[in-house]
Design an enzyme around this catalytic site. Structure first.
Site, short mmCIF file in Angstrom:
data_model
loop_
_atom_site.label_atom_id
_atom_site.label_comp_id
_atom_site.label_asym_id
_atom_site.label_seq_id
_atom_site.Cartn_x
_atom_site.Cartn_y
_atom_site.Cartn_z
N ASP A 345 -10.99 -4.01 -8.72
CA ASP A 345 -12.01 -4.19 -7.70
C ASP A 345 -11.60 -5.31 -6.76
O ASP A 345 -11.17 -6.38 -7.19
CB ASP A 345 -13.34 -4.52 -8.39
CG ASP A 345 -14.48 -4.68 -7.43
OD1 ASP A 345 -14.83 -3.70 -6.77
OD2 ASP A 345 -15.01 -5.81 -7.34
N GLU A 381 -8.09 -1.55 -5.24
CA GLU A 381 -9.00 -1.40 -4.11
C GLU A 381 -8.49 -2.41 -3.09
O GLU A 381 -8.74 -3.62 -3.23
CB GLU A 381 -10.44 -1.70 -4.52
CG GLU A 381 -11.42 -1.49 -3.38
CD GLU A 381 -12.85 -1.87 -3.75
OE1 GLU A 381 -13.78 -1.17 -3.30
OE2 GLU A 381 -13.04 -2.87 -4.47
#
Length: 691
Positions: A345, A381
């Site tokens: 993330d 990401e």
């Protein structure tokens, strides 16, 4: 002797069969106390000052502490927020290396290092003890019988198809999963779920965060929870809310059963921030252990945090001990829990240095040389919210990246926007404009239409606007730029024409996803038209809004499970879709990787790419090896039927239709090369060449 120096070599609580070694890093502490609790975690039985400090690791060995013992730390040091130090020994702190958590956080003002509500936290030191409301770390025995059969599937990147799911949300409403297993780790590996995953043809399940987490106070006060789990407090402990008993063993049992079925397990991991939030957040672990080491602080005012994440703070992986914690955590999940990969993330934050994102940052360098992580899949990401945070295409060759450019372009295309065929051609062929450099392969881009964050596939074609009122934030949260279309009516409708159009567009999106080069990712529930009622930010909805609704399972027309299974079968059949080599056009010997064709089956010229409001694109992917079939793909996003010709190719006299996304596809005989055809409105067609 009961207490000895022990060793600093392994951080956390390490049981060796006779006793337990405790080791905690803190560069700026003055004293560290280990606190032992009773089995319920309510009563502190004893405080033991760790006797040794070696290279900023405080450590000690207790020969009468065994698995099951609950513990925490109290760390003494200066409380000077303006200098970045927030020590407060009145606060019980969670071990960053805790392997298991006992109890849940019970919110109160006692969790704050300052008097909550004060305008200047540095002037209001809080002396209340927060231990009663804190989760405790648990000493664990890490041994586990994996059995003889368990082997990692080791799915090649070119064969990988990812299925993103939430542990609870995937099975909570699944009637064919035993009631006791619904919403748990065990439910993921139930026979019904494994059979479903196999029917889809997916190879890898990617789980939303399962690291130990807490629910934000603001959410709890609104009677909501941090459902998605992007609020980590314990990077080594499986979240207990998804287990009936021992979460570590429950998770490992699930991994073993999925591996037995040939399915990989990836984890979505959140190392970019912690649950402690900004400078006004609680003191639960890292902040009280060594705030100045664990977090990026503003260089001109160290009371405040450099926030690249939008969550109040950012973890500082430029610090060697913080980097060590993250690397130890990753290796732990691979070696102890046998996971097959990670999705990081806001990965840009992990690779930040003093001057922003650095492709040679300590974290990326450490990962590159690590022999354990060399065996697993790594997905970034590739953005955060800081300056220069958007880094799609900029990660090293070892990594794959979420390709949001694919998502945006393909959404716009099927929502009716014209003049996109140039960009669509790139997105369908692995986005070479983004990833074809530094010896990267086509698997570098993770193509997706929908993920947990945003509309589901059904909602993408049912809503023009987000509807997040249930989140209690006056519909201000969530993205307002979704490239969606409601097809003429906002929300559910009984209009047969709109229902059919929505179904058609869902099938088109799924077809493009599986026919596109790159690595496809499917959001759990999209196969059965799961809706979140227009909520595009269901991060706090641990209820029927956030859970996958399986009502359409088995319902003709609405259940696209077998349709996706057909698409994944096509992907396996046509190796040129999965090929890791970049495509080229017409070669000197007459062979080709890809040929872009006009509706008249002529090779496209520059003027053809600029056709006004063009919505029709067709191309042939040539054989990559002897005996392989070519595949001819037709994308018609126009609202009207478009005539086209089947191409005439050397050695191929006919074409066999292998895909037609229209509601009532015609029979699929062989068609002669050069035959006149018609692409139905808003359709995807595919044909295999025959000699």
């Amino acid at each position: 002797m009961r207490l000895t120096a022990g060793t600093p070599s392994r951080l956390g609580a390490s049981w060796d069969g006779r006793g337990t070694n405790f080791a905690l890093f803190s560069a700026n502490a003055e004293k560290v106390e280990l606190c032992l609790f009773d089995g319920q975690g309510r009563r502190e039985l004893e405080r033991v000052e760790l006797p040794e400090r070696t290279e900023d690791v405080w450590h000690g060995y207790l020969n009468d502490v065994s698995p099951g013992q609950l513990y925490g730390y109290r760390v003494h040091g200066p409380y000077h927020p303006e200098h970045g130090h927030r020590f407060n020994a009145n606060k019980l702190l969670l071990d960053p290396y805790a392997r298991r958590l006992a109890g849940r956080l019970v919110w109160s003002d006692a969790h704050f290092g300052y008097r909550a509500g004060s305008s200047r936290e540095d002037l209001s030191f809080d002396r209340r003890d927060n231990a009663r409301g804190m989760p405790k770390a648990v000493v664990v025995d890490e041994t586990f019988n994996w059995g003889r059969r368990e082997m990692r599937p080791n799915i090649a990147w070119e064969d990988t198809i990812i299925y993103e799911a939430h542990v609870r949300g995937l099975t909570q409403k699944r009637d064919d999963v035993p009631p006791g297993l619904r919403g748990t780790y065990g439910g993921l590996a139930s026979p019904a779920m494994i059979d479903h995953l196999k029917r889809l043809g997916v190879t890898t399940i990617e789980l939303l965060p399962i690291h130990g987490l807490i629910d934000d106070r603001a959410l709890v006060e609104r009677k909501l929870v941090n459902y998605w789990g992007y609020n980590t407090l314990a990077f080594f402990a499986p979240e207990a809310r998804y287990a009936l008993d021992n979460p570590l063993d429950a998770f490992r049992t699930t991994v073993a059963r999925l591996h037995d079925a040939g399915i990989e397990v990836m984890l979505d991991v959140v190392y970019n921030h912690t649950a402690e939030g900004n400078h006004l957040g609680p003191t639960l672990s890292f902040r009280g252990i060594d705030n100045a080491s664990y977090y990026w602080l503003k260089p001109d005012n160290r009371r405040f945090y450099d926030d690249f994440t939008g969550c109040g703070s950012s973890v500082n992986l430029a610090h060697p001990r913080v980097l060590q914690m993250v690397m130890d955590s990753l290796r732990y999940w691979v070696e102890v829990c046998h996971v097959d990969g990670f999705r990081f993330d806001l990965a840009t934050t992990l690779a930040r240095g003093p001057n922003g994102y650095d492709r040679n940052a300590a974290f990326l360098t450490a990962v590159r040389q690590d022999p354990v992580l060399a065996t697993v899949k790594l997905v970034a990401e590739p953005w955060d919210l800081g300056m220069g945070g958007y880094q799609v295409g900029a990660f090293p060759s070892q990594w794959s990246e979420w390709n949001d450019r694919y998502r945006s372009a393909i959404r716009r295309y099927w929502s009716g926007e014209g003049s996109l065929i140039g960009e669509i051609s790139s997105r369908m062929t692995a986005s070479s404009d983004l990833f074809h450099h530094d010896n990267r392969a086509t698997r570098a881009g993770i193509n997706h239409i929908t993920v947990h964050d945003g509309f589901t596939l059904a909602d993408l074609f049912s809503y023009n606007e987000k509807h997040n009122e249930a989140n209690g934030e006056d519909n201000r949260d969530g993205s307002s730029h979704n490239h969606s279309t409601n097809c003429g009516h906002e929300g559910p409708t009984d209009d047969a024409a709109i229902v059919a159009l929505r179904r058609q567009l869902r099938k088109n999106q799924l077809a493009c996803l599986m026919l596109a080069q790159g690595t496809p990712l499917v959001l759990a529930g999209d196969e059965v038209g799961n809706s979140q009622n227009g909520n595009n930010n269901a991060y706090c909805q641990d209820n029927e809004i956030g859970w996958v609704g399986w009502d359409n399972l088995g319902k003709e027309g609405e259940d696209l499970t077998d349709f996706i299974g057909h698409l994944t079968g096509l992907r396996r059949r046509f190796g040129q879709i999965r090929c890791q080599r970049w495509l080229d056009g017409r070669r000197a010997d007459g062979s080709y990787g890809v040929l872009w064709l006009t509706p008249a089956a002529e090779e496209m010229k520059e003027s053809d790419w600029k056709f006004p409001e063009g919505r029709f694109l067709s191309y042939v992917l040539g054989p990559m090896e002897q005996g392989q079939e070519p595949i001819f793909i037709v994308l018609n996003a126009a609202p009207e039927e478009i005539a086209f010709k089947l191409p005439k190719m050397t050695n191929y006299k006919s074409w066999h239709e292998v895909l037609n996304t229209t509601e009532n596809p015609a029979a699929t005989p062989d068609f002669a090369a050069g035959a006149d055809m018609k692409a139905p409105p808003r359709s995807v067609l595919a044909f295999a060449g025959s000699a």
